[in-house]
Scaffold this motif. Structure first.
Motif, mmCIF file in Angstrom:
data_model
loop_
_atom_site.group_PDB
_atom_site.id
_atom_site.type_symbol
_atom_site.label_atom_id
_atom_site.label_comp_id
_atom_site.label_asym_id
_atom_site.label_seq_id
_atom_site.Cartn_x
_atom_site.Cartn_y
_atom_site.Cartn_z
ATOM 1 N N GLY A 330 -15.145 -58.331 47.039
ATOM 2 C CA GLY A 330 -15.827 -58.636 45.775
ATOM 3 C C GLY A 330 -15.771 -57.450 44.829
ATOM 4 O O GLY A 330 -15.577 -57.598 43.617
ATOM 5 N N ARG A 331 -15.931 -56.276 45.396
ATOM 6 C CA ARG A 331 -15.846 -55.046 44.600
ATOM 7 C C ARG A 331 -14.466 -54.913 43.955
ATOM 8 O O ARG A 331 -14.328 -54.651 42.765
ATOM 9 C CB ARG A 331 -16.120 -53.857 45.540
ATOM 10 N N LYS A 332 -13.456 -55.166 44.773
ATOM 11 C CA LYS A 332 -12.059 -55.086 44.301
ATOM 12 C C LYS A 332 -11.814 -56.122 43.198
ATOM 13 O O LYS A 332 -11.214 -55.806 42.156
ATOM 14 C CB LYS A 332 -11.149 -55.356 45.514
ATOM 15 N N ALA A 333 -12.294 -57.345 43.435
ATOM 16 C CA ALA A 333 -12.083 -58.424 42.451
ATOM 17 C C ALA A 333 -12.746 -58.067 41.120
ATOM 18 O O ALA A 333 -12.161 -58.270 40.051
ATOM 19 C CB ALA A 333 -12.635 -59.745 43.000
ATOM 20 N N ALA A 334 -13.949 -57.505 41.191
ATOM 21 C CA ALA A 334 -14.668 -57.151 39.960
ATOM 22 C C ALA A 334 -13.896 -56.089 39.177
ATOM 23 O O ALA A 334 -13.857 -56.123 37.937
ATOM 24 C CB ALA A 334 -16.074 -56.659 40.293
ATOM 25 N N GLN A 335 -13.268 -55.161 39.905
ATOM 26 C CA GLN A 335 -12.499 -54.102 39.228
ATOM 27 C C GLN A 335 -11.247 -54.674 38.556
ATOM 28 O O GLN A 335 -10.955 -54.353 37.403
ATOM 29 C CB GLN A 335 -12.112 -53.008 40.241
ATOM 30 N N ILE A 336 -10.565 -55.539 39.266
ATOM 31 C CA ILE A 336 -9.349 -56.150 38.682
ATOM 32 C C ILE A 336 -9.732 -56.982 37.452
ATOM 33 O O ILE A 336 -9.076 -56.912 36.402
ATOM 34 C CB ILE A 336 -8.626 -57.030 39.727
ATOM 35 N N LEU A 337 -10.806 -57.750 37.586
ATOM 36 C CA LEU A 337 -11.224 -58.588 36.456
ATOM 37 C C LEU A 337 -11.565 -57.730 35.242
ATOM 38 O O LEU A 337 -11.238 -58.084 34.112
ATOM 39 C CB LEU A 337 -12.423 -59.465 36.851
ATOM 40 N N GLU A 338 -12.224 -56.595 35.468
ATOM 41 C CA GLU A 338 -12.558 -55.757 34.306
ATOM 42 C C GLU A 338 -11.294 -55.250 33.621
ATOM 43 O O GLU A 338 -11.218 -55.209 32.390
ATOM 44 C CB GLU A 338 -13.488 -54.591 34.672
ATOM 45 N N GLU A 339 -10.303 -54.882 34.427
ATOM 46 C CA GLU A 339 -9.020 -54.470 33.822
ATOM 47 C C GLU A 339 -8.422 -55.603 32.994
ATOM 48 O O GLU A 339 -7.712 -55.365 32.021
ATOM 49 C CB GLU A 339 -8.023 -54.051 34.906
ATOM 50 N N CYS A 340 -8.733 -56.827 33.382
ATOM 51 C CA CYS A 340 -8.207 -57.999 32.667
ATOM 52 C C CYS A 340 -9.166 -58.467 31.568
ATOM 53 O O CYS A 340 -8.964 -59.536 30.973
ATOM 54 C CB CYS A 340 -7.947 -59.141 33.645
ATOM 55 N N GLY A 341 -10.238 -57.708 31.313
ATOM 56 C CA GLY A 341 -11.136 -58.062 30.215
ATOM 57 C C GLY A 341 -12.241 -59.037 30.583
ATOM 58 O O GLY A 341 -12.828 -59.677 29.704
ATOM 59 N N ILE A 342 -12.542 -59.160 31.875
ATOM 60 C CA ILE A 342 -13.615 -60.061 32.308
ATOM 61 C C ILE A 342 -14.678 -59.231 33.042
ATOM 62 O O ILE A 342 -14.353 -58.573 34.039
ATOM 63 C CB ILE A 342 -13.071 -61.175 33.234
ATOM 64 N N ILE A 343 -15.911 -59.240 32.531
ATOM 65 C CA ILE A 343 -16.946 -58.365 33.079
ATOM 66 C C ILE A 343 -17.859 -59.162 34.016
ATOM 67 O O ILE A 343 -18.501 -60.130 33.611
ATOM 68 C CB ILE A 343 -17.770 -57.719 31.948
ATOM 69 N N THR A 344 -17.883 -58.754 35.290
ATOM 70 C CA THR A 344 -18.664 -59.474 36.311
ATOM 71 C C THR A 344 -19.367 -58.442 37.194
ATOM 72 O O THR A 344 -19.200 -57.252 36.996
ATOM 73 C CB THR A 344 -17.733 -60.291 37.235
#
Ligand code: PLP
Length: 427
Positions: A330-344
């Protein structure tokens, strides 16, 4: 740092943060934006003022106009939350909880609550307000499948422990809980019942969730800035006409846990309540519809979305699992999403034990997306961005560019009396 440089560095970072949110898809379930009228209220001279006491009973001169504001606000809160008592001074949900615990318990008492691992808030924990009040915490047995207290076991626990206070409500919350049954068990052993509605307050007031004050809760606390779309702050509410209890609750805020209670935010809350009376039902309905749509869309893109058999969610939140317990997926997914412009935010799911390194899930929220005018179709677009980021693992800069172009179409505050930009004062 040179003083002038320091001040400018702060201003630059404030603007950068604003642009970051403006250009991203913000999905933190506890966050929201404020309307232009609320913004005007909180950027006012009230910021520097004091008004200890209650309307008409102040310790300082100069409070007459604020008396008008707070009196309107107390009456509005009674209508919005359908209750006989409201204190609108609390500066946050945590402060509301501290006050409620002060009013309803004394040091050494026993309290039952949801454990933080099962979604309870840190203020329900010995490390937080519960510990500060010197309470003995017993947590409810939990039904992981239904993500709610195991009702029979929790009722048995309450009867056995005979606590002074039974606290319900969670930060990770997908569905209403069987409040009435639990509250009946609490009242049977003479316990008071408190519901912490921090996250779901706007859904409760909008008639889209359960209604704890009608289901046995003696006191309800909450934040004014999560699904309730106001400035940062809190509420302390009760439908009891027991005057000694009401007096205790007021005294627990001041002189209990607040002196200055951020008058500009109180004024902002009163404006937000006016807007809620006009648009709150619609807003709450749309938040929940969007969360359900998001859950369905993510599942059909191939994500593991929790609680499929219960329709994914009945709140503003959706939970997804991205790997094995304690894998940190989940931590990894949140980091990738932020790089893609999605904040979770990463979130612990059943089986996870390490809050910082281990979470296997994400908690996703729809309050802000709804507020900027997105509907159920946009949730499908967002699920596609998730798939591009996490399943197809596309180049993050490419996804981010498309996310920003998508977001540029949703830049106005909705459900507000005066229209205006969602992310104002940015270059
Ligand atoms: C967010 C939250 C709080 C704390 O509210 P703040 O306004 O952030 O202090 C309290 N209880 C629950 C259940 C929460 O989710």
């Amino acid at each position: 740092m040179d003083p002038r440089e320091q001040a400018l560095a702060v201003q630059d970072a404030i603007n950068a943060s604003g642009r970051h949110y403006r250009d991203s898809i913000p999905m933190i379930a506890s966050e929201n934006i404020i309307s232009p009228l609320v913004s005007r209220a909180i950027n006012s001279d009230l910021h520097g003022r004091y008004a200890e006491g209650l309307p008409g009973k102040r310790y300082y001169q100069g409070c007459d106009d604020f008396d008008t504001i707070e009196s309107i606000g107390i009456e509005s809160a009674k209508r919005v939350f359908n209750c006989k008592f409201a204190n609108i001074q609390s500066t946050s949900g945590t402060v509301s909880n501290m006050a409620a615990l002060k009013a309803l318990t004394k040091p050494g008492d026993t309290i039952t609550a949801v454990s933080t691992a099962d979604g309870g808030h840190i203020s329900h924990h010995p490390m937080g307000a519960v510990g500060m009040r010197g309470l003995n915490l017993v947590t409810y047995p939990w039904n992981e499948e239904r993500m709610e207290p195991d009702v029979d076991a929790a009722c048995a626990l309450i009867r056995q422990e005979e606590p002074e206070l039974c606290l319900f409500g969670q930060s990770v919350i997908l569905f209403p809980i069987p409040m009435q049954e639990l509250a009946d068990a609490a009242h049977e052993v003479g316990a008071r019942v408190m519901y912490d509605g921090a996250h779901v307050l706007g859904l409760i007031a909008g008639g889209q969730f359960q209604d704890p004050l009608r289901e046995g809760a003696d006191v309800m606390t909450g934040s004014s800035h999560k699904t309730f779309p106001g400035p940062q702050g809190g509420f302390l509410l009760s439908d009891s006409d027991d005057e000694p209890l009401q007096k205790k609750l007021n005294n627990a805020i001041f002189p209990g846990v607040c002196s200055s209670y951020h008058l500009h935010h109180v004024a902002g809350k009163v404006v937000a309540m006016a807007e809620f009376e006009a648009f709150g039902k619609e807003y709450a309905r749309d938040i929940v519809a969007n969360a359900k749509s998001l859950g369905e869309a993510l599942a059909s893109e191939g994500f593991d979305v929790l609680a499929e058999e219960r329709g994914f969610t009945s709140s503003h939140q959706v939970l997804t699992r991205h790997g094995a317990p304690d894998s940190g997926a989940g931590r990894k997914a949140a980091q990738i999403l932020e790089e893609c412009g999605i904040i979770t935010n990463m979130n612990m799911l059943p089986g996870d034990t390490k809050a910082m390194s281990g979470p296997s899930g994400l908690r996703l929220g729809t309050p802000e997306l709804t507020r900027v005018g997105m509907g159920v179709d946009e949730m499908k677009d967002i699920a596609k961005f998730f798939a591009r980021a996490l399943i197809k693992q596309e180049e993050s800069s490419q996804v981010r560019e498309d996310v920003t172009a998508f977001k540029s179409r949703y830049q106005k505050v909705h459900y507000s009396i005066e229209k205006g930009p969602a992310y104002p004062n940015l270059d």
